[in-house]
Scaffold this motif. Sequence first.
Motif, PDB file in Angstrom:
ATOM      1  N   GLY A 519       0.810  -1.224   0.000  1.00  0.00           N
ATOM      2  CA  GLY A 519       0.000   0.000   0.000  1.00  0.00           C
ATOM      3  C   GLY A 519       0.839   1.267   0.000  1.00  0.00           C
ATOM      4  N   GLY A 520       1.998   1.206   0.650  1.00  0.00           N
ATOM      5  CA  GLY A 520       2.849   2.393   0.726  1.00  0.00           C
ATOM      6  C   GLY A 520       3.495   2.762  -0.597  1.00  0.00           C
ATOM      7  N   LEU A 521       3.406   1.864  -1.579  1.00  0.00           N
ATOM      8  CA  LEU A 521       4.022   2.150  -2.882  1.00  0.00           C
ATOM      9  C   LEU A 521       2.969   2.383  -3.970  1.00  0.00           C
ATOM     10  N   ALA A 522       1.685   2.377  -3.566  1.00  0.00           N
ATOM     11  CA  ALA A 522       0.626   2.446  -4.572  1.00  0.00           C
ATOM     12  C   ALA A 522       0.514   3.826  -5.206  1.00  0.00           C
ATOM     13  N   MET A 523       1.004   4.854  -4.518  1.00  0.00           N
ATOM     14  CA  MET A 523       0.858   6.209  -5.053  1.00  0.00           C
ATOM     15  C   MET A 523       2.179   6.772  -5.565  1.00  0.00           C
ATOM     16  N   LEU A 524       3.124   5.915  -5.879  1.00  0.00           N
ATOM     17  CA  LEU A 524       4.416   6.414  -6.355  1.00  0.00           C
ATOM     18  C   LEU A 524       4.233   7.212  -7.639  1.00  0.00           C
ATOM     19  N   SER A 525       4.909   8.338  -7.740  1.00  0.00           N
ATOM     20  CA  SER A 525       4.919   9.056  -9.013  1.00  0.00           C
ATOM     21  C   SER A 525       5.867   8.318  -9.959  1.00  0.00           C
ATOM     22  N   ALA A 526       5.829   8.702 -11.225  1.00  0.00           N
ATOM     23  CA  ALA A 526       6.732   8.068 -12.199  1.00  0.00           C
ATOM     24  C   ALA A 526       8.181   8.266 -11.761  1.00  0.00           C
ATOM     25  N   GLN A 527       8.460   9.455 -11.208  1.00  0.00           N
ATOM     26  CA  GLN A 527       9.837   9.719 -10.768  1.00  0.00           C
ATOM     27  C   GLN A 527      10.199   8.878  -9.541  1.00  0.00           C
ATOM     28  N   ASP A 528       9.235   8.750  -8.618  1.00  0.00           N
ATOM     29  CA  ASP A 528       9.488   7.913  -7.434  1.00  0.00           C
ATOM     30  C   ASP A 528       9.777   6.476  -7.853  1.00  0.00           C
ATOM     31  N   TYR A 529       8.991   6.011  -8.826  1.00  0.00           N
ATOM     32  CA  TYR A 529       9.188   4.644  -9.319  1.00  0.00           C
ATOM     33  C   TYR A 529      10.564   4.526  -9.970  1.00  0.00           C
ATOM     34  N   ALA A 530      10.927   5.520 -10.758  1.00  0.00           N
ATOM     35  CA  ALA A 530      12.241   5.485 -11.419  1.00  0.00           C
ATOM     36  C   ALA A 530      13.357   5.425 -10.381  1.00  0.00           C
ATOM     37  N   ASP A 531      13.153   6.128  -9.270  1.00  0.00           N
ATOM     38  CA  ASP A 531      14.214   6.232  -8.257  1.00  0.00           C
ATOM     39  C   ASP A 531      14.089   5.176  -7.151  1.00  0.00           C
ATOM     40  N   LEU A 532      13.124   4.284  -7.264  1.00  0.00           N
ATOM     41  CA  LEU A 532      12.813   3.368  -6.155  1.00  0.00           C
ATOM     42  C   LEU A 532      14.060   2.622  -5.677  1.00  0.00           C
ATOM     43  N   GLU A 533      14.313   2.711  -4.381  1.00  0.00           N
ATOM     44  CA  GLU A 533      15.434   1.983  -3.757  1.00  0.00           C
ATOM     45  C   GLU A 533      14.958   0.585  -3.372  1.00  0.00           C
ATOM     46  N   PRO A 534      15.866  -0.389  -3.287  1.00  0.00           N
ATOM     47  CA  PRO A 534      15.460  -1.727  -2.850  1.00  0.00           C
ATOM     48  C   PRO A 534      14.740  -1.649  -1.507  1.00  0.00           C
ATOM     49  N   VAL A 535      13.590  -2.314  -1.443  1.00  0.00           N
ATOM     50  CA  VAL A 535      12.796  -2.242  -0.208  1.00  0.00           C
ATOM     51  C   VAL A 535      12.145  -3.604   0.047  1.00  0.00           C
ATOM     52  N   PRO A 536      12.226  -4.111   1.288  1.00  0.00           N
ATOM     53  CA  PRO A 536      11.580  -5.394   1.578  1.00  0.00           C
ATOM     54  C   PRO A 536      10.109  -5.201   1.922  1.00  0.00           C
ATOM     55  N   TRP A 537       9.244  -6.016   1.319  1.00  0.00           N
ATOM     56  CA  TRP A 537       7.821  -5.920   1.665  1.00  0.00           C
ATOM     57  C   TRP A 537       7.542  -6.698   2.928  1.00  0.00           C
ATOM     58  N   PRO A 538       6.467  -6.417   3.637  1.00  0.00           N
ATOM     59  CA  PRO A 538       5.405  -5.438   3.365  1.00  0.00           C
ATOM     60  C   PRO A 538       5.899  -3.985   3.451  1.00  0.00           C
ATOM     61  N   VAL A 539       5.283  -3.150   2.592  1.00  0.00           N
ATOM     62  CA  VAL A 539       5.516  -1.703   2.655  1.00  0.00           C
ATOM     63  C   VAL A 539       4.128  -1.095   2.835  1.00  0.00           C
ATOM     64  N   ARG A 540       3.718  -1.013   4.078  1.00  0.00           N
ATOM     65  CA  ARG A 540       2.349  -0.549   4.323  1.00  0.00           C
ATOM     66  C   ARG A 540       2.272   0.961   4.211  1.00  0.00           C
ATOM     67  N   LYS A 541       1.061   1.423   3.990  1.00  0.00           N
ATOM     68  CA  LYS A 541       0.816   2.856   3.830  1.00  0.00           C
ATOM     69  C   LYS A 541       1.223   3.582   5.104  1.00  0.00           C
TER      70      LYS A 541
END
Length: 908
Positions: A519-541
């Motif tokens: 849920g915490g990644l559902a609203m990523l902008s295109a730039q946020d997605y481009a810059d996304l750092e490795p992250v372990p799920w769950p990534v809650r809102k």
Amino acid sequence: MNGPTRTTCPYCGVGCGVLARVAGAEVHISGDPAHPANRGALCSKGAALGETLQPTGRLLRPRIGAREVGWDDALRKVATGFRRVIERHGANAVAFYVSGQLLTEDYYVANKLMKGFIGSANIDTNSRLCMSSAVAAHKRAFGEDLVGVTYEDLELADLVVLVGSNTAWCHPVLYQRIIRARERRPCMRVVVIDPRRTPTCDLADLHLPLRSGTDVVLFNGLLAWLSQQGLLNEEFLDAHTRGAARAVLVAENTAGSILAAAHACGVDASTLQLFYEWFGASERVISMFSQGVNQSSSGTDKANSIINVHLATGRIGRPGMGPFSVTGQPNAMGGREVGGLANMLAAHMELDNEEHRALVRQFWGVSELPERPGLKAIELFEAMYDGRVKAVWIMATNPIVSLPNAARAREALERCELVVVSDCVAATDTTAYAHVLLPAHAWGEKDGTVTNSDRHISRQRAFLAPAGEARADWWIICQVARRMGYTRGFEFEGPEQIFAEHAALSAYGNDGGRAFDLGGLAMLSAQDYADLEPVPWPVRKALGVDERPAGTDRLFTDRRFFHPDQRARLVATRPRAPRYTRDEEYPLILNTGRIRDQWHSMTRSGLAPRLGSHLPEPYIDMHAADALSFGLRQGTLVRATTRWGSLVARLRTSGEVARGSIFVPIHWSDQWASDARVGALVNPAADPISGEPEFKHTPARVEPFLVAWYGFALSRGQIPMDNVSWWVRVQGLHFTRYEMAGRNVPGSWEGWVRRFWLNSPDAAEWIEYEDRAAGIYRVALLRNERLEACVFISPRPDLPERGWLAGLFSAARITVQSRASLLSGRARDPAADTGATVCACFGVGRNAIKAAIADGCRDTRAVGERLKAGTNCGSCVPEIRRLIAETAAVTNDVARKDQVPDDGTAIA
Ligand code: SF4
């Protein structure tokens, strides 16, 4: 040179971060120091990625049959073909067979199209062959497919148990992390449980070479022993689990005493007892398991028997402990997350759960979803074989090589009305059966996300322009969906939009009852997605306005599991023998697996010269005593046969294989060898719960493959292998190597060889040696003082090493000394022949290492300081250590002989 692109390795499930720098036509690869999986390290395969990015062999344009067509024609052909089959025979007459090589975004739309819109659950993946038993075991134990630990836990453990995992070769960067952790904390112990004495055992304080298929007995024995010793964590069991009493009872009844368990497993009782004692005494225990556990007709029970001992002792959800399934493929986990398996829905939801189906129906805006699982990999190809499935779309995988009973899989494709294959490679064993071929992006062109074995979602970023007309898999799938009439639901314009939808679905109606939540990644902008750092799920809102969503390193820290009652389950596991057992006709057990420097069916790794130099050929590894009793000699050709097929390869007696077994690597296809697809030999038995095939246990026999001559050729040009009985092709640097053998001796070797070079200009120089009586023939072809090709033929397999000759292809001109030695195949100066490659990262050969050892380098560190060998990925360190031990043994032997008195009496 441009700045580096941060991306992810496309090979194993470690999921290492990679920095790719494009410099003209070259790509420089290095490890990403900022990636949590590898912190800058890479193994030999990852380090050689730059060599695999060549245009050679790429599928550049769509094809219908042999005809190149435009994208619109190809997409229309696929869409109308699938539509027609569905109209005539129903939705279950079509299927997708996909791959852990796909990115999560590709996987998501493939699953959405099949389950949400076509209305069938017939989408399965080659990950079925790799880790579906672990998935099933996780779901039984935890209520959801969850890997609770992080790689860091391997470093924090006091006891690391590696079960059915040749970590040194198959997950090399993790192996290196364990080695370094133990250097820092020498109290850490490592136990390897594996029928083979693999290079991983180099690290082991204890190796339990259990009999194939007896893992459940071994872990039931441990559970029973823990119970008898009063070492169960009763408080944890009472508060957080169910099923302990029954699991312990079944364990006691099936494993018996340590003596009985040791007898059943074929291991020494005192060694087994020591392992049990170490497990009992170590609070921080990690049990890491892989294909040796999963690829079995009882793989799910094996995995649960491992999970049981962690639940029984409460060793889960805290630093340095827990069961840990590591995946083989780069995005097996991503596939699981989107529901890429035929028995899953999406976002870890279940097909047979009405509440989950309702959520997904609402979210996708569809009226129906299949209620029952679709066909799992083996069943799917069986359904193609008997005509129930008439159209299949295969994406990024090569099932004719990788499936068990592969000859039947090939026939299944032949019987299919419509076979569509999307791939980046033009010629594979599978593309040969495609009616429609769709060119997909290769690594370096792909843009999306993958999830590794410790739940880290990482970006794969493009740093190369697509070759030819290749397109992203997600684009191809969406275009077909639209042409099938599904105009709504596939309007995505980029992978970031698909990822956002996938993340939103994971959070949809999720009140915390499902662990998989992005849920915490559902609203990523295109730039946020481009810059996304490795992250372990769950990534809650995030709850606060300024809070950024963070990942979750470790699961189960709150002792909450994901069954409705929030308790974990201990599953009573009864040992089951493998489906097929040895008999008089097939007295050996065939085990299969990976080697250090190749990946899957070699469509990429086979292109990298340095990866082909360590183990250049397929082989049949067997115990030396068995070889003797079957009348087989190391280095000769041998045929291995099972009830399902046969192959021919050279015999190896490495000392790694126990008596009664053989081991054959999985990688060689018809593109690289005449007869070496081990999938054709593997039995089709599968685990009844997970559907994972039994790759580790097929009854087999071996016999000599008699030939009249052995030979090899190294050539800058291609050589047709149409007149030999057996061949293997190896990509070298500036040449191709052919290993070959024949049953018929040509009337004239010169005539036989000259036809390869009919087009050679007369100016070429031809150096030749022949001893007709001895059956020896050697020839070298030079042009402008450069070595063009050489061929060596002998009635015996003991031909010169190829290393020195191979090195001559990189020389601008042949020196006088080299010319003089050319037909001997050996350098006049022994130092010039570094020998067969041991360290692929730095191209260091066996002879060079032996010379360094002879010159006083007595440990791996000293060898590394002298030659750099073993100082990058470290995968070759076990081999260097073995060379040091061999040299020490020879030296001691010589010393002992030196001490033999003149009368010949032995020294006591
Ligand atoms: Fe790639 Fe090697 Fe890392 Fe696996 S361990 S991801 S193959 S670099």
